[in-house]
Enzyme design. Structure first.
Site, mmCIF file in Angstrom:
data_model
loop_
_atom_site.group_PDB
_atom_site.id
_atom_site.type_symbol
_atom_site.label_atom_id
_atom_site.label_comp_id
_atom_site.label_asym_id
_atom_site.label_seq_id
_atom_site.Cartn_x
_atom_site.Cartn_y
_atom_site.Cartn_z
ATOM 1 N N ARG A 39 -0.329 -11.125 -2.962
ATOM 2 C CA ARG A 39 0.143 -12.520 -3.760
ATOM 3 C C ARG A 39 0.742 -13.392 -2.931
ATOM 4 O O ARG A 39 0.353 -14.692 -2.965
ATOM 5 C CB ARG A 39 0.622 -12.304 -5.001
ATOM 6 C CG ARG A 39 -0.325 -11.533 -6.284
ATOM 7 C CD ARG A 39 0.357 -10.813 -7.022
ATOM 8 N NE ARG A 39 0.604 -9.604 -6.416
ATOM 9 C CZ ARG A 39 0.127 -8.578 -6.234
ATOM 10 N NH1 ARG A 39 -1.213 -8.347 -6.660
ATOM 11 N NH2 ARG A 39 0.351 -7.381 -5.428
ATOM 12 N N THR A 40 1.954 -12.958 -2.492
ATOM 13 C CA THR A 40 2.717 -13.956 -2.032
ATOM 14 C C THR A 40 2.354 -14.635 -0.745
ATOM 15 O O THR A 40 2.209 -15.867 -0.645
ATOM 16 C CB THR A 40 4.254 -13.324 -1.589
ATOM 17 O OG1 THR A 40 4.344 -12.561 -2.936
ATOM 18 C CG2 THR A 40 5.258 -14.318 -1.485
ATOM 19 N N LYS A 65 8.924 -5.169 20.957
ATOM 20 C CA LYS A 65 9.452 -4.987 22.188
ATOM 21 C C LYS A 65 11.207 -5.240 22.388
ATOM 22 O O LYS A 65 11.529 -5.386 23.278
ATOM 23 C CB LYS A 65 8.810 -5.887 23.357
ATOM 24 C CG LYS A 65 7.524 -5.809 23.412
ATOM 25 C CD LYS A 65 6.952 -7.146 24.073
ATOM 26 C CE LYS A 65 5.448 -7.250 23.860
ATOM 27 N NZ LYS A 65 4.993 -8.816 24.183
ATOM 28 N N ARG A 112 8.766 -13.173 4.720
ATOM 29 C CA ARG A 112 9.293 -11.772 3.803
ATOM 30 C C ARG A 112 9.615 -10.732 4.946
ATOM 31 O O ARG A 112 9.485 -10.576 6.021
ATOM 32 C CB ARG A 112 8.079 -11.196 3.151
ATOM 33 C CG ARG A 112 8.218 -9.997 2.623
ATOM 34 C CD ARG A 112 7.487 -9.508 1.890
ATOM 35 N NE ARG A 112 7.365 -9.947 0.602
ATOM 36 C CZ ARG A 112 6.431 -9.795 -0.485
ATOM 37 N NH1 ARG A 112 5.745 -8.789 -0.511
ATOM 38 N NH2 ARG A 112 6.509 -10.514 -1.761
ATOM 39 N N HIS A 136 13.828 -13.022 -4.752
ATOM 40 C CA HIS A 136 12.295 -13.332 -4.399
ATOM 41 C C HIS A 136 12.298 -14.667 -5.152
ATOM 42 O O HIS A 136 11.639 -14.718 -6.229
ATOM 43 C CB HIS A 136 11.297 -12.360 -4.958
ATOM 44 C CG HIS A 136 9.925 -12.356 -4.494
ATOM 45 N ND1 HIS A 136 9.445 -13.610 -4.088
ATOM 46 C CD2 HIS A 136 8.864 -11.587 -4.699
ATOM 47 C CE1 HIS A 136 8.245 -13.154 -3.539
ATOM 48 N NE2 HIS A 136 7.991 -12.020 -4.117
HETATM 49 N N1 CP Z 1 4.798 -10.031 -6.392
HETATM 50 C C1 CP Z 1 4.492 -10.058 -5.222
HETATM 51 O O1 CP Z 1 5.552 -10.242 -4.473
HETATM 52 O O2 CP Z 1 3.414 -9.346 -4.812
HETATM 53 P P1 CP Z 1 3.124 -9.242 -3.347
HETATM 54 O O3 CP Z 1 3.832 -8.216 -2.825
HETATM 55 O O4 CP Z 1 1.524 -8.621 -3.335
HETATM 56 O O5 CP Z 1 3.494 -10.392 -2.359
#
Ligand code: CP
Length: 309
Positions: free
Chosen positions: A51-52, A80, A101, A129
């Protein structure tokens, strides 16, 4: 010019949160806007995501930007030995904004400090998040018509769940009452409870997830027990299915109560809930597109007025 990043919700003022929600509402009305023609958005995902990443990339595409990035660090020169700093410096040569991320808590803050371009935290370990939180607030506001004075059940993995940690911090402006429902092994960390006490946020803790507590809720926020955060897989096996929300448990729920989940789910919401009018998690994920269009525009310096024009 000041570099605008989104690393944590801890320092986001109320007016900023409301402004981002208003921008998101504009994008919900008109998602396809060429406001970022000629810009490049980099998505650096050192951890898996559906999703993110896809909603950030969709947001960038709908805004007219182009996207570069990676979904697996194994295909990058980090294998590396290239450091995070050098990776960020390289990508900032090519992109106008970095969405990242990372599995390490604090990685996004570090990246924001070394990067010449804005950094958006798309999740750092068990820490924060913030873009998820903004879409959660967007969803709560959309379904409840307000953010103030709500009873919110946080259920499941409250120890490692970065989405619930961020949500608590963002809700400090809105007088919530939280019900923390977790097995002892996954209970809310003491520092988050201390944060609630300092901020005057009301909370109750319990291990039982039953119809009685569901009847109090305006929002039930379910979370997945995150296998990837456990060092002891026996412990994961013990707690992974401790709470399963089933449709039959919703008999006494408030009519407008909504069930949120950052997703992915594993077992914690039974499939019979999907057809219940209280289920909102798929719409919630769609709201992520509008919230993330707002976030990308904001870190690139566009205002609500620019978006409304
Ligand atoms: N909610 C969320 O962070 O989903 P993903 O890990 O699929 O990005």
């Amino acid at each position: 010019m000041e570099k605008r990043c989104l690393v944590s919700v801890a320092n986001l003022p109320k007016e900023k949160i409301l402004n981002l929600i208003r921008m998101g509402q504009e994008f919900e009305k008109r998602p396809n806007r060429k406001l970022l023609d000629g810009r490049i958005v980099a998505t650096l995902f050192f951890e898996p995501s559906t999703r993110t990443r896809l909603s950030f990339e969709t947001a960038a595409n709908r805004l007219g930007a182009k996207v570069i990035g990676f979904t697996d660090p194994k295909v990058t020169s980090s294998t590396k030995g290239e450091t995070l700093k050098d990776t960020i410096m390289m990508v900032s040569n090519y992109a106008d904004v970095i969405v990242m991320r990372h599995y390490l808590e604090g990685a996004a803050k570090y990246a924001s400090e070394v990067s010449p371009v804005p950094v958006v935290n798309a999740g750092d370990g068990a820490n924060q998040h913030p873009s998820q939180t903004l879409l959660d607030l967007y969803s709560i506001n959309k379904t409840q018509g307000k953010l103030d004075d709500l009873h919110i059940l946080l259920v499941g993995d409250l120890k490692y769940g970065r989405t619930v940690h961020s949500l608590i911090m963002a809700m400090r402006h809105f007088n919530p009452t939280f019900h923390f429902i977790a097995p002892e092994e996954l209970s809310m960390p003491e520092e988050l409870k201390a944060y609630c006490r300092e901020q005057g946020i009301k909370y109750e803790e319990q291990t039982e997830f039953n119809e009685e507590v569901i009847a109090k809720a305006d929002i039930i926020y379910m979370t997945r027990v995150q296998r990837e955060r456990f060092t002891d897989l026996m412990e994961y096996e013990r707690v992974k299915d401790v709470y399963i929300l089933r449709a039959a448990m919703l008999r006494n729920a408030k009519p407008n109560m909504k069930i949120l989940h950052p997703l992915p789910r594993v077992n914690e919401i039974a499939y019979d809930v999907d057809d219940d009018p209280h289920a909102y998690y798929f719409e919630q994920a769609r709201n992520g597109l509008y919230a993330r269009e707002a976030i990308i525009c904001d870190v690139l310096g566009l205002t609500l007025e620019d978006v409304k024009a």
